[in-house]
Motif scaffolding. Structure first.
Motif, PDB file in Angstrom:
ATOM      1  N   ARG A  99      24.671   1.443 -26.530  1.00  0.00           N
ATOM      2  CA  ARG A  99      23.751   1.300 -27.167  1.00  0.00           C
ATOM      3  C   ARG A  99      22.624   0.802 -26.300  1.00  0.00           C
ATOM      4  N   PRO A 102      19.872   3.911 -24.821  1.00  0.00           N
ATOM      5  CA  PRO A 102      19.026   4.408 -25.753  1.00  0.00           C
ATOM      6  C   PRO A 102      18.120   3.322 -26.259  1.00  0.00           C
ATOM      7  N   THR A 103      18.335   2.080 -26.408  1.00  0.00           N
ATOM      8  CA  THR A 103      17.518   1.088 -26.743  1.00  0.00           C
ATOM      9  C   THR A 103      16.327   0.679 -25.852  1.00  0.00           C
ATOM     10  N   MET A 172      18.543  11.683 -30.995  1.00  0.00           N
ATOM     11  CA  MET A 172      18.260  11.400 -29.743  1.00  0.00           C
ATOM     12  C   MET A 172      18.232  12.495 -28.748  1.00  0.00           C
ATOM     13  N   ILE A 188      16.027  14.611 -24.500  1.00  0.00           N
ATOM     14  CA  ILE A 188      15.725  13.425 -25.023  1.00  0.00           C
ATOM     15  C   ILE A 188      14.467  12.862 -25.045  1.00  0.00           C
ATOM     16  N   MET A 192      12.197  11.523 -27.966  1.00  0.00           N
ATOM     17  CA  MET A 192      11.745  10.320 -27.963  1.00  0.00           C
ATOM     18  C   MET A 192      10.116  10.255 -28.421  1.00  0.00           C
ATOM     19  N   GLU A 269      14.307   2.890 -35.583  1.00  0.00           N
ATOM     20  CA  GLU A 269      15.514   3.477 -35.319  1.00  0.00           C
ATOM     21  C   GLU A 269      16.254   3.891 -36.534  1.00  0.00           C
ATOM     22  N   TRP A 274      17.813   6.969 -34.424  1.00  0.00           N
ATOM     23  CA  TRP A 274      17.700   6.745 -33.105  1.00  0.00           C
ATOM     24  C   TRP A 274      19.214   5.601 -33.018  1.00  0.00           C
ATOM     25  N   GLY A 276      20.376   3.065 -31.436  1.00  0.00           N
ATOM     26  CA  GLY A 276      20.044   1.725 -30.699  1.00  0.00           C
ATOM     27  C   GLY A 276      20.610   0.651 -31.420  1.00  0.00           C
TER      28      GLY A 276
END
Length: 325
Positions: A99, A102-103, A172, A188, A192, A269, A274, A276
């Motif tokens: 994680r 992505p975070t 994502m 991605i 985002m 998120e 998302w 994250g």
């Protein structure tokens, strides 16, 4: 320069001691909290099958005294083992490792953009103080600051994803098509766009307001009048003295927020689906997944301590007086 090494050493020791203290507080607060994770794991068998609950408690080591569990946790932690998740049945380090990227993609990107854009707009507005441009920017920032981040995210989804169909609603990356290489990264970035825009717009007013107020305050300082009387050019005074001193407050805020990039942005998120650490933290708290909770809080604490240390280093170059403290 001779004062830099002792200062860095002192701050490094303080950072290490802070992290160790957080480890202790983190463990006892979570393990002494009301509720029983074993009953959450056992589910419908929690009350009907006491032997099963007892076996689970022994399986996860929760039958031992708290002090003994703390010693075991410390020994494992120094080996790089954060424990095993009750809910995901995986090592905590593996879950967090999946994680973190992505975070960071979401939070770190939005933090950098918000800082740079907020400082630039704050400088521009301060230099145009009292004009229509300054008033318009200040009014816009007040509106953005008053918007809850989840509401702002939903509005962006309705406008740009639902009505205009320019960006995806959630996720994502695309679920129907499996991209590779450059196309994967472009996919991605496409996903985002809206969550990053939401976080940037939510953080932007803080940097704008602090930068603008700091510059206006510096322009009224005695040293500015002194340099002006000596015949220094206004641009020279601004670039070499006013701007440098005015950057200290926004850099401080940036350092504080930088420490929390690893904790994620839970509301954003959740809204944008998302994957994250923010969502993971909420799930861990809901299911009383103690090892995962302690791992997430520890990673966040290390991030905050490291960010403060880096901020102090930046401070040394912006304000040399810091080295003497």
């Amino acid at each position: 320069m001779s004062n830099i090494a002792p200062y860095l050493f002192r701050r490094g020791i303080q950072t290490i001691l802070t992290i160790f203290l957080i480890i202790i507080i983190n463990f006892f607060i979570i393990n002494l909290a009301p509720g029983d994770p074993i009953r959450v794991i056992a589910g419908e068998f929690a009350f009907s099958n006491p032997e099963y609950v007892k076996a689970l408690r022994k399986r996860w080591g929760l039958d031992k005294p708290l002090s003994e569990r703390f010693i075991i946790y410390l020994i494992n932690l120094f080996k790089g083992d954060m424990g095993f998740s009750y809910r995901y049945m995986q090592p905590v380090t593996t879950i967090i490792g999946e994680r973190i990227i992505p975070t960071l993609l979401l939070t770190f990107t939005s933090l950098i953009i918000a800082f740079l854009l907020g400082v630039l707009l704050g400088v521009f507005s301060a230099r145009k103080s009292g004009t229509l441009v300054d008033i318009s920017l200040s009014f816009t920032m007040i509106i953005l600051y008053s918007m809850p981040v989840f509401w702002l995210g939903i509005i962006l989804i309705l406008i740009f994803a639902v009505n205009l169909r320019l960006f995806p609603i959630a996720g994502m990356y695309s679920a129907r098509v499996k991209y590779e290489g450059v196309r994967l990264w472009l996919d991605i970035l496409w996903h985002m766009a809206l969550p990053v825009a939401t976080l940037v717009l939510a953080q932007l007013p803080v940097y704008y307001k602090i930068t603008k107020a700091s510059i206006l305050e510096q322009t009224r300082e005695d040293y500015v009048r002194t340099f002006t009387a000596y015949g220094f050019h206004r641009e020279t005074i601004f670039r070499r003295y006013i701007l440098r001193n005015a950057l200290l407050p926004p850099v401080t805020i940036f350092g504080l927020q930088l420490g929390f990039v690893l904790s994620g942005a839970a509301l954003v998120e959740i809204i944008f689906g998302w994957p994250g650490m923010g969502r993971l933290l909420l799930d861990a708290a809901f299911y009383r997944d103690y090892p995962l909770l302690m791992g997430l809080y520890l990673v966040t604490a290390i991030g905050v301590a490291a960010a403060n240390f880096l901020t102090d280093i930046v401070y040394m170059f912006l304000d040399p007086r810091v080295r003497l403290r």
